[in-house]
Enzyme design. Structure first.
Site, PDB file in Angstrom:
ATOM      1  N   PHE A  57       0.927  -1.093  -0.018  1.00  0.00           N
ATOM      2  CA  PHE A  57      -0.127   0.017   0.063  1.00  0.00           C
ATOM      3  C   PHE A  57       0.908   1.281  -0.132  1.00  0.00           C
ATOM      4  CE2 PHE A  57      -2.535  -3.529   1.467  1.00  0.00           C
ATOM      5  CZ  PHE A  57      -3.610  -3.398   0.647  1.00  0.00           C
ATOM      6  N   LYS A  58       2.133   1.057  -0.235  1.00  0.00           N
ATOM      7  CA  LYS A  58       2.956   2.026  -0.370  1.00  0.00           C
ATOM      8  C   LYS A  58       2.900   3.225   0.552  1.00  0.00           C
ATOM      9  CE  LYS A  58       4.177   0.994  -5.277  1.00  0.00           C
ATOM     10  NZ  LYS A  58       3.145  -0.026  -5.358  1.00  0.00           N
ATOM     11  N   ALA A  60       2.989   6.209   2.960  1.00  0.00           N
ATOM     12  CA  ALA A  60       3.775   7.452   2.790  1.00  0.00           C
ATOM     13  C   ALA A  60       3.066   8.479   4.055  1.00  0.00           C
ATOM     14  CB  ALA A  60       3.610   7.905   1.511  1.00  0.00           C
ATOM     15  N   SER A 105       9.159   1.533 -11.804  1.00  0.00           N
ATOM     16  CA  SER A 105       9.236   1.055 -13.105  1.00  0.00           C
ATOM     17  C   SER A 105       8.766   1.750 -14.303  1.00  0.00           C
ATOM     18  CB  SER A 105       8.449  -0.503 -13.266  1.00  0.00           C
ATOM     19  OG  SER A 105       6.917  -0.323 -12.853  1.00  0.00           O
ATOM     20  N   GLY A 157       7.455  -4.846 -13.116  1.00  0.00           N
ATOM     21  CA  GLY A 157       7.600  -4.464 -14.399  1.00  0.00           C
ATOM     22  C   GLY A 157       8.066  -5.434 -15.473  1.00  0.00           C
ATOM     23  N   VAL A 158       8.101  -6.988 -14.974  1.00  0.00           N
ATOM     24  CA  VAL A 158       8.299  -7.903 -16.070  1.00  0.00           C
ATOM     25  C   VAL A 158       7.045  -8.435 -16.596  1.00  0.00           C
ATOM     26  CG1 VAL A 158       8.969 -10.504 -15.796  1.00  0.00           C
ATOM     27  CG2 VAL A 158      10.500  -8.650 -14.258  1.00  0.00           C
ATOM     28  N   GLY A 159       7.318  -8.688 -18.013  1.00  0.00           N
ATOM     29  CA  GLY A 159       6.177  -9.081 -18.585  1.00  0.00           C
ATOM     30  C   GLY A 159       5.462  -8.078 -19.263  1.00  0.00           C
ATOM     31  N   GLY A 179       2.589  -9.749 -12.316  1.00  0.00           N
ATOM     32  CA  GLY A 179       1.314  -9.605 -12.244  1.00  0.00           C
ATOM     33  C   GLY A 179       0.546 -10.074 -13.369  1.00  0.00           C
ATOM     34  N   ARG A 180       0.135  -9.148 -14.260  1.00  0.00           N
ATOM     35  CA  ARG A 180      -0.762  -9.501 -15.428  1.00  0.00           C
ATOM     36  C   ARG A 180      -0.417 -10.286 -16.420  1.00  0.00           C
ATOM     37  NH1 ARG A 180      -1.451  -3.181 -16.384  1.00  0.00           N
ATOM     38  NH2 ARG A 180       0.756  -3.216 -15.668  1.00  0.00           N
TER      39      ARG A 180
END
Ligand code: BMP
Length: 207
Positions: A57-58, A60, A105, A157-159, A179-180
């Site tokens: 949930f980053k 901050a 990414s 950021g892979v895929g 993920g996707r």
């Protein structure tokens, strides 16, 4: 590999049972919380405790609020949480491992990119277990690995976002987050298997 469980379709338990051989951890965030709720996530975690669960949930906010949230994540069965580093934090005693965002990414993450070295220094100061550095930025992964040899580097950021499976690991990342490209595949287990195979080929020349 860490699975980014943002937009699953179908039965979540079946998915997580099927991915056991290829996935070590599961990252969940707002998309899943909005879909199945906090209770739904806590129940999912309790049924799949063997995975390493990351609450993304980053965070901050001010330290008192962050500490409260981290405590609740711990109660939900989470193992780690992702925090933003630019707001400043203290060291928290919540029992959760912390992962700080050092690089992102997407191309628009200009301010984060410009402050990358300062964010790495903050990560070191806080003694976080891990940092996020986008897989689309292998030169940043190499820099992070050189400056922080003992930190775990998590690379999304892979895929779907364009980085090749295995490329972030080759640059020095500890885990690739996917993920996707798995979740949207007709056959998620096969998609995960092929990511892991590509990682092995790049790292060890194995098939
Ligand atoms: P996908 O493989 O579907 O692109 O998912 C990537 C995941 O990693 C998403 O959950 C996204 O929120 C997260 N992420 C990212 O893509 N880039 C970052 O710099 C930091 C992230 O947490």
């Amino acid at each position: 590999m860490i699975l980014a469980l943002d937009f699953p379709s179908g039965d979540l338990d079946e998915l997580l049972n099927g991915l056991r051989d290829y996935v070590v951890g599961v990252k969940v965030g707002f998309p899943l919380a909005l879909a199945i709720g906090w209770e739904g996530i806590a129940e999912l975690v309790s049924r799949h405790e063997h995975y390493y669960w990351i609450a993304d949930f980053k965070l901050a906010d001010i330290p008192d609020v962050v500490e409260h949230i981290l405590g609740r994540f711990k109660e939900m069965g989470m193992d780690a949480a992702i925090i933003h580093l630019f707001t400043g934090h203290r060291r928290y005693e919540t029992g959760l491992e912390l992962i700080g965002v050092a690089g992102m990414s997407h191309p628009q993450a200009k301010l984060i990119r410009e402050n990358f070295v300062k964010l790495l220094e903050e990560a070191e100061l806080l003694n976080v277990m891990g940092i996020v550095v986008g897989a689309t930025r292998p030169e940043m992964i190499r820099e992070a690995r050189r400056r922080l040899p003992d930190v775990q580097i998590f690379s999304p950021g892979v895929g779907f976002q364009g980085a090749e499976p295995g490329s972030a690991l080759e640059a020095g990342a500890s885990f690739e987050i996917v993920g996707r490209s798995i979740l949207r595949s007709e056959d998620p287990v096969e998609a995960a298997r092929s990511v892991v195979e590509a990682q092995r080929v790049i790292l060890h020349g194995e098939r």
